[in-house]
Design a protein around this motif. Sequence first.
Motif, PDB file in Angstrom:
ATOM      1  N   HIS A  87     109.840  18.074 -85.666  1.00  8.79           N
ATOM      2  CA  HIS A  87     108.437  17.747 -85.448  1.00  8.79           C
ATOM      3  C   HIS A  87     108.132  16.316 -85.915  1.00  8.79           C
ATOM      4  O   HIS A  87     107.339  15.617 -85.287  1.00  8.79           O
ATOM      5  N   LEU A  88     108.764  15.894 -86.993  1.00 10.30           N
ATOM      6  CA  LEU A  88     108.473  14.577 -87.545  1.00 10.30           C
ATOM      7  C   LEU A  88     109.069  13.437 -86.732  1.00 10.30           C
ATOM      8  O   LEU A  88     108.471  12.366 -86.635  1.00 10.30           O
ATOM      9  N   VAL A  89     110.230  13.640 -86.135  1.00 11.40           N
ATOM     10  CA  VAL A  89     110.874  12.571 -85.369  1.00 11.40           C
ATOM     11  C   VAL A  89     110.014  12.143 -84.178  1.00 11.40           C
ATOM     12  O   VAL A  89     109.730  10.951 -84.017  1.00 11.40           O
ATOM     13  N   VAL A 128     106.858  10.255 -85.324  1.00 17.37           N
ATOM     14  CA  VAL A 128     107.079   8.842 -85.633  1.00 17.37           C
ATOM     15  C   VAL A 128     107.110   8.028 -84.342  1.00 17.37           C
ATOM     16  O   VAL A 128     106.536   6.935 -84.270  1.00 17.37           O
ATOM     17  N   ALA A 129     107.766   8.553 -83.311  1.00 15.92           N
ATOM     18  CA  ALA A 129     107.800   7.855 -82.023  1.00 15.92           C
ATOM     19  C   ALA A 129     106.386   7.710 -81.454  1.00 15.92           C
ATOM     20  O   ALA A 129     106.051   6.657 -80.898  1.00 15.92           O
ATOM     21  N   LEU A 130     105.569   8.728 -81.595  1.00 15.85           N
ATOM     22  CA  LEU A 130     104.201   8.657 -81.097  1.00 15.85           C
ATOM     23  C   LEU A 130     103.376   7.634 -81.880  1.00 15.85           C
ATOM     24  O   LEU A 130     102.597   6.876 -81.301  1.00 15.85           O
ATOM     25  N   VAL A 131     103.558   7.575 -83.180  1.00 19.20           N
ATOM     26  CA  VAL A 131     102.864   6.576 -84.002  1.00 19.20           C
ATOM     27  C   VAL A 131     103.297   5.171 -83.594  1.00 19.20           C
ATOM     28  O   VAL A 131     102.468   4.268 -83.475  1.00 19.20           O
ATOM     29  N   LEU A 132     104.591   4.984 -83.369  1.00 18.75           N
ATOM     30  CA  LEU A 132     105.071   3.675 -82.904  1.00 18.75           C
ATOM     31  C   LEU A 132     104.473   3.322 -81.551  1.00 18.75           C
ATOM     32  O   LEU A 132     104.129   2.162 -81.301  1.00 18.75           O
ATOM     33  N   TYR A 133     104.357   4.295 -80.699  1.00 17.58           N
ATOM     34  CA  TYR A 133     103.781   4.074 -79.366  1.00 17.58           C
ATOM     35  C   TYR A 133     102.317   3.643 -79.459  1.00 17.58           C
ATOM     36  O   TYR A 133     101.864   2.751 -78.752  1.00 17.58           O
ATOM     37  N   VAL A 134     101.573   4.249 -80.353  1.00 22.09           N
ATOM     38  CA  VAL A 134     100.140   3.983 -80.450  1.00 22.09           C
ATOM     39  C   VAL A 134      99.858   2.682 -81.204  1.00 22.09           C
ATOM     40  O   VAL A 134      98.992   1.899 -80.789  1.00 22.09           O
ATOM     41  N   TYR A 135     100.582   2.421 -82.291  1.00 18.82           N
ATOM     42  CA  TYR A 135     100.210   1.327 -83.187  1.00 18.82           C
ATOM     43  C   TYR A 135     101.083   0.081 -83.076  1.00 18.82           C
ATOM     44  O   TYR A 135     100.892  -0.842 -83.870  1.00 18.82           O
ATOM     45  N   THR A 136     102.027   0.020 -82.168  1.00 20.35           N
ATOM     46  CA  THR A 136     102.856  -1.180 -82.008  1.00 20.35           C
ATOM     47  C   THR A 136     102.844  -1.611 -80.553  1.00 20.35           C
ATOM     48  O   THR A 136     102.429  -0.860 -79.675  1.00 20.35           O
ATOM     49  N   VAL A 146     109.833   7.951 -72.478  1.00 20.28           N
ATOM     50  CA  VAL A 146     110.421   8.882 -73.460  1.00 20.28           C
ATOM     51  C   VAL A 146     109.325   9.552 -74.276  1.00 20.28           C
ATOM     52  O   VAL A 146     109.362  10.765 -74.509  1.00 20.28           O
ATOM     53  N   VAL A 147     108.339   8.777 -74.693  1.00 19.56           N
ATOM     54  CA  VAL A 147     107.256   9.356 -75.496  1.00 19.56           C
ATOM     55  C   VAL A 147     106.470  10.376 -74.676  1.00 19.56           C
ATOM     56  O   VAL A 147     106.168  11.466 -75.150  1.00 19.56           O
ATOM     57  N   PRO A 159     105.679  16.786 -75.491  1.00 22.30           N
ATOM     58  CA  PRO A 159     105.956  18.223 -75.358  1.00 22.30           C
ATOM     59  C   PRO A 159     106.717  18.802 -76.560  1.00 22.30           C
ATOM     60  O   PRO A 159     106.442  19.924 -76.984  1.00 22.30           O
ATOM     61  N   LEU A 160     107.657  18.013 -77.120  1.00 17.56           N
ATOM     62  CA  LEU A 160     108.394  18.494 -78.284  1.00 17.56           C
ATOM     63  C   LEU A 160     107.469  18.674 -79.474  1.00 17.56           C
ATOM     64  O   LEU A 160     107.608  19.637 -80.235  1.00 17.56           O
ATOM     65  N   LEU A 161     106.510  17.769 -79.636  1.00 18.07           N
ATOM     66  CA  LEU A 161     105.522  17.938 -80.708  1.00 18.07           C
ATOM     67  C   LEU A 161     104.722  19.225 -80.522  1.00 18.07           C
ATOM     68  O   LEU A 161     104.465  19.954 -81.486  1.00 18.07           O
ATOM     69  N   GLY A 162     104.328  19.491 -79.296  1.00 20.95           N
ATOM     70  CA  GLY A 162     103.574  20.725 -79.038  1.00 20.95           C
ATOM     71  C   GLY A 162     104.390  21.971 -79.316  1.00 20.95           C
ATOM     72  O   GLY A 162     103.905  22.911 -79.959  1.00 20.95           O
ATOM     73  N   LEU A 163     105.616  21.987 -78.840  1.00 22.65           N
ATOM     74  CA  LEU A 163     106.466  23.176 -79.033  1.00 22.65           C
ATOM     75  C   LEU A 163     106.815  23.405 -80.497  1.00 22.65           C
ATOM     76  O   LEU A 163     106.749  24.535 -80.989  1.00 22.65           O
ATOM     77  N   THR A 164     107.198  22.347 -81.202  1.00 25.56           N
ATOM     78  CA  THR A 164     107.545  22.527 -82.612  1.00 25.56           C
ATOM     79  C   THR A 164     106.309  22.852 -83.440  1.00 25.56           C
ATOM     80  O   THR A 164     106.395  23.615 -84.405  1.00 25.56           O
ATOM     81  N   GLY A 165     105.168  22.294 -83.065  1.00 19.65           N
ATOM     82  CA  GLY A 165     103.928  22.631 -83.773  1.00 19.65           C
ATOM     83  C   GLY A 165     103.580  24.100 -83.616  1.00 19.65           C
ATOM     84  O   GLY A 165     103.225  24.779 -84.578  1.00 19.65           O
ATOM     85  N   LEU A 166     103.698  24.594 -82.383  1.00 22.38           N
ATOM     86  CA  LEU A 166     103.460  26.028 -82.160  1.00 22.38           C
ATOM     87  C   LEU A 166     104.472  26.888 -82.902  1.00 22.38           C
ATOM     88  O   LEU A 166     104.127  27.936 -83.461  1.00 22.38           O
ATOM     89  N   ALA A 167     105.714  26.476 -82.894  1.00 25.02           N
ATOM     90  CA  ALA A 167     106.755  27.248 -83.585  1.00 25.02           C
ATOM     91  C   ALA A 167     106.507  27.280 -85.088  1.00 25.02           C
ATOM     92  O   ALA A 167     106.678  28.324 -85.726  1.00 25.02           O
ATOM     93  N   LEU A 168     106.111  26.152 -85.671  1.00 25.32           N
ATOM     94  CA  LEU A 168     105.811  26.141 -87.104  1.00 25.32           C
ATOM     95  C   LEU A 168     104.592  26.998 -87.423  1.00 25.32           C
ATOM     96  O   LEU A 168     104.555  27.698 -88.443  1.00 25.32           O
TER      97      LEU A 168
END
Length: 72
Positions: free
Chosen positions: A14-16, A19-27, A38-39, A45-54
């Motif tokens: 979830h964290l990886v 970080v890519a999303l933060v880089l996408y938004v703020y750089t 890639v983002v 989608p990976l953020l959504g799936l891992t968030g739901l799983a957690l």
Amino acid sequence: MSVRRLRAVLRALHLVPAVALVLYVYTPLADVESFRTVVQIVSVPLLGLTGLALWQAPRILARRRRRAAEPR
């Protein structure tokens, strides 16, 4: 795999992309077409799936335990 280990793996997965999303938004990397793709296709989608799983992990694991305990 233990529940603690599963949660640690899901948290890392979830964290990886987070970080890519933060880089996408703020750089200025948002201007790079391949990074943007890639983002959008992998990270979000990976953020959504891992968030739901957690979030739902206790319910999912309890259901799996109940199903395993049922006689066949």
